[in-house]
Design a protein around this motif. Sequence first.
Motif, mmCIF file in Angstrom:
data_model
loop_
_atom_site.group_PDB
_atom_site.id
_atom_site.type_symbol
_atom_site.label_atom_id
_atom_site.label_comp_id
_atom_site.label_asym_id
_atom_site.label_seq_id
_atom_site.Cartn_x
_atom_site.Cartn_y
_atom_site.Cartn_z
ATOM 1 N N TYR A 1 0.895 -1.205 0.150
ATOM 2 C CA TYR A 1 -0.086 -0.046 0.097
ATOM 3 C C TYR A 1 0.861 1.288 -0.051
ATOM 4 O O TYR A 1 1.896 1.158 0.802
ATOM 5 C CB TYR A 1 -0.915 0.050 1.128
ATOM 6 C CG TYR A 1 -1.715 -1.244 1.356
ATOM 7 C CD1 TYR A 1 -2.788 -1.522 0.537
ATOM 8 C CD2 TYR A 1 -1.585 -2.053 2.444
ATOM 9 C CE1 TYR A 1 -3.497 -2.557 0.454
ATOM 10 C CE2 TYR A 1 -2.320 -3.292 2.446
ATOM 11 C CZ TYR A 1 -3.286 -3.673 1.621
ATOM 12 O OH TYR A 1 -4.107 -4.705 1.708
ATOM 13 N N ASP B 1 -8.749 9.450 0.405
ATOM 14 C CA ASP B 1 -9.595 9.045 -0.624
ATOM 15 C C ASP B 1 -8.900 9.362 -1.946
ATOM 16 O O ASP B 1 -8.756 8.682 -2.791
ATOM 17 C CB ASP B 1 -10.721 9.806 -0.275
ATOM 18 C CG ASP B 1 -11.693 9.295 0.785
ATOM 19 O OD1 ASP B 1 -11.345 8.032 1.105
ATOM 20 O OD2 ASP B 1 -12.455 9.902 1.381
ATOM 21 N N GLY C 1 -6.292 -0.041 -2.109
ATOM 22 C CA GLY C 1 -7.330 -0.416 -1.202
ATOM 23 C C GLY C 1 -7.114 0.272 0.149
ATOM 24 O O GLY C 1 -7.850 0.616 0.944
ATOM 25 N N LYS C 2 -5.615 0.515 0.484
ATOM 26 C CA LYS C 2 -5.303 0.907 1.735
ATOM 27 C C LYS C 2 -4.359 1.884 1.617
ATOM 28 O O LYS C 2 -3.626 1.809 0.664
ATOM 29 C CB LYS C 2 -5.191 0.075 2.778
ATOM 30 C CG LYS C 2 -6.581 -0.993 3.116
ATOM 31 C CD LYS C 2 -6.140 -1.866 4.069
ATOM 32 C CE LYS C 2 -7.419 -2.773 4.729
ATOM 33 N NZ LYS C 2 -6.806 -3.746 5.736
ATOM 34 N N ALA D 1 -11.839 5.670 9.918
ATOM 35 C CA ALA D 1 -11.813 4.926 8.588
ATOM 36 C C ALA D 1 -10.619 3.561 8.815
ATOM 37 O O ALA D 1 -9.912 3.548 7.732
ATOM 38 C CB ALA D 1 -11.653 5.821 7.405
ATOM 39 N N PRO D 2 -10.909 2.806 9.696
ATOM 40 C CA PRO D 2 -9.897 1.750 9.532
ATOM 41 C C PRO D 2 -9.783 0.882 8.412
ATOM 42 O O PRO D 2 -8.833 0.293 8.000
ATOM 43 C CB PRO D 2 -10.281 0.805 10.842
ATOM 44 C CG PRO D 2 -11.688 1.155 11.190
ATOM 45 C CD PRO D 2 -11.992 2.652 10.613
ATOM 46 N N GLN D 3 -11.030 0.878 7.575
ATOM 47 C CA GLN D 3 -11.022 0.183 6.429
ATOM 48 C C GLN D 3 -10.141 0.623 5.172
ATOM 49 O O GLN D 3 -9.948 -0.290 4.355
ATOM 50 C CB GLN D 3 -12.392 -0.048 5.852
ATOM 51 C CG GLN D 3 -13.011 1.307 5.310
ATOM 52 C CD GLN D 3 -13.438 2.316 6.210
ATOM 53 O OE1 GLN D 3 -13.263 2.059 7.524
ATOM 54 N NE2 GLN D 3 -13.999 3.307 5.674
ATOM 55 N N VAL D 4 -9.465 1.791 5.486
ATOM 56 C CA VAL D 4 -8.741 2.221 4.409
ATOM 57 C C VAL D 4 -7.372 2.349 4.935
ATOM 58 O O VAL D 4 -6.440 3.040 4.028
ATOM 59 C CB VAL D 4 -9.449 3.493 3.721
ATOM 60 C CG1 VAL D 4 -10.368 3.025 2.855
ATOM 61 C CG2 VAL D 4 -9.308 4.682 4.631
ATOM 62 N N GLN E 1 -2.083 -4.396 16.459
ATOM 63 C CA GLN E 1 -3.135 -4.493 15.791
ATOM 64 C C GLN E 1 -4.536 -4.259 16.249
ATOM 65 O O GLN E 1 -4.925 -4.974 17.295
ATOM 66 C CB GLN E 1 -2.990 -5.676 14.786
ATOM 67 C CG GLN E 1 -4.056 -5.776 13.534
ATOM 68 C CD GLN E 1 -3.914 -6.937 12.663
ATOM 69 O OE1 GLN E 1 -3.026 -7.761 12.966
ATOM 70 N NE2 GLN E 1 -4.692 -7.198 11.777
ATOM 71 N N ASN F 1 -8.593 -3.400 15.066
ATOM 72 C CA ASN F 1 -9.420 -3.265 13.744
ATOM 73 C C ASN F 1 -8.622 -3.426 12.605
ATOM 74 O O ASN F 1 -9.198 -2.547 11.790
ATOM 75 C CB ASN F 1 -10.281 -1.788 13.897
ATOM 76 C CG ASN F 1 -11.039 -1.679 15.243
ATOM 77 O OD1 ASN F 1 -11.491 -2.523 15.623
ATOM 78 N ND2 ASN F 1 -11.211 -0.527 15.621
ATOM 79 N N GLY F 2 -7.726 -4.189 12.521
ATOM 80 C CA GLY F 2 -7.351 -4.389 11.157
ATOM 81 C C GLY F 2 -6.057 -3.677 10.784
ATOM 82 O O GLY F 2 -5.214 -3.604 9.944
ATOM 83 N N VAL F 3 -6.082 -2.648 11.775
ATOM 84 C CA VAL F 3 -4.862 -1.509 11.401
ATOM 85 C C VAL F 3 -3.554 -1.892 12.263
ATOM 86 O O VAL F 3 -3.819 -2.237 13.586
ATOM 87 C CB VAL F 3 -5.219 -0.098 11.807
ATOM 88 C CG1 VAL F 3 -4.111 0.715 11.653
ATOM 89 C CG2 VAL F 3 -6.651 0.156 11.062
#
Length: 293
Positions: free
Chosen positions: A9, A66, A75-76, A96-99, A191, A193-195
């Motif tokens: 990423y 963004d 994606g991130k 915005a942990p998803q990105v 880690q 929330n996936g971050v």
Amino acid sequence: MQRNATTQYPVLLIHGLFGFERIGHFEIFHGIKQALRNAGVRVFVPYLSATHCNEVRGEQLLVQIDRVLAGTGAGKVNLIGHSQGALTARYAAAMAPQVVASVTSVSGPNHGSELADFLRKALRPGSLPEHVASAVVTLFADFLSLLSGHPQLPQHAVASLNALTTEGVATFNAKYPQGLPATWGGEGPEQVNGVHYYSWSGTVQGSLLDEGVNSVDPLHQICRAFSAYFISEAQENDGLVGRYSSHLGKVLRSDYPLDHLDSLNQTAGLVRKGIDPVELYVAHAERLKNAGL
């Protein structure tokens, strides 16, 4: 031999208080962005308010994340924040942990700065000195934004100072605790929330006489002078941020022989021996790559 630190990423280098990407040929992350690019990293420096609270700067960062995702197709992103930039990155990751693949704090005041506390007390709320100081600092920040090509960015000097005090950061941490240690001086979860969360920082060490040619660096002299205002982390700070206050997630090291501005490679590469601040960033990019980030 050419380094290969091609992360999955893109990397965003996030500046702190009074920061910018470039003014003329001068870059705030001196030599760091180019070194990362030479190692294969897609790297960007978002433009943020030079003075403002963590949330406002964080919202600015989310907009630019963004844009990076749209422009690269990624994606991130990996966020590496210096000083207040670490708090800005933490806000973006919490919202915005998803990105966000990772947040790395470099000399970040993750539990506040004793120097900010001292300055906040010196500027009495509602008094003329506070108004005068706020006006002067805001004008200076506006000037930096103009020179860097982004005069539209809002500035708020008092908000930025409040956001860096131990009280201000404690309020921030209550809302966005991701990656924080459970005990003072410890490590936080790597880690959440996936971050992935990482941190490193340095300290002003020894006496000025021990610094050799680095002793003539005016930026180092300023950091060394500021270090005298620390009480709870006396002799364990980089001039602006305490060693243990900087801890977040996986602590890579918090006692590098670097002052607060050395960790941006500001003159450090010219006068400091024994450690290369740029190498820390490239090595970390390799770490991110090996972690699949």
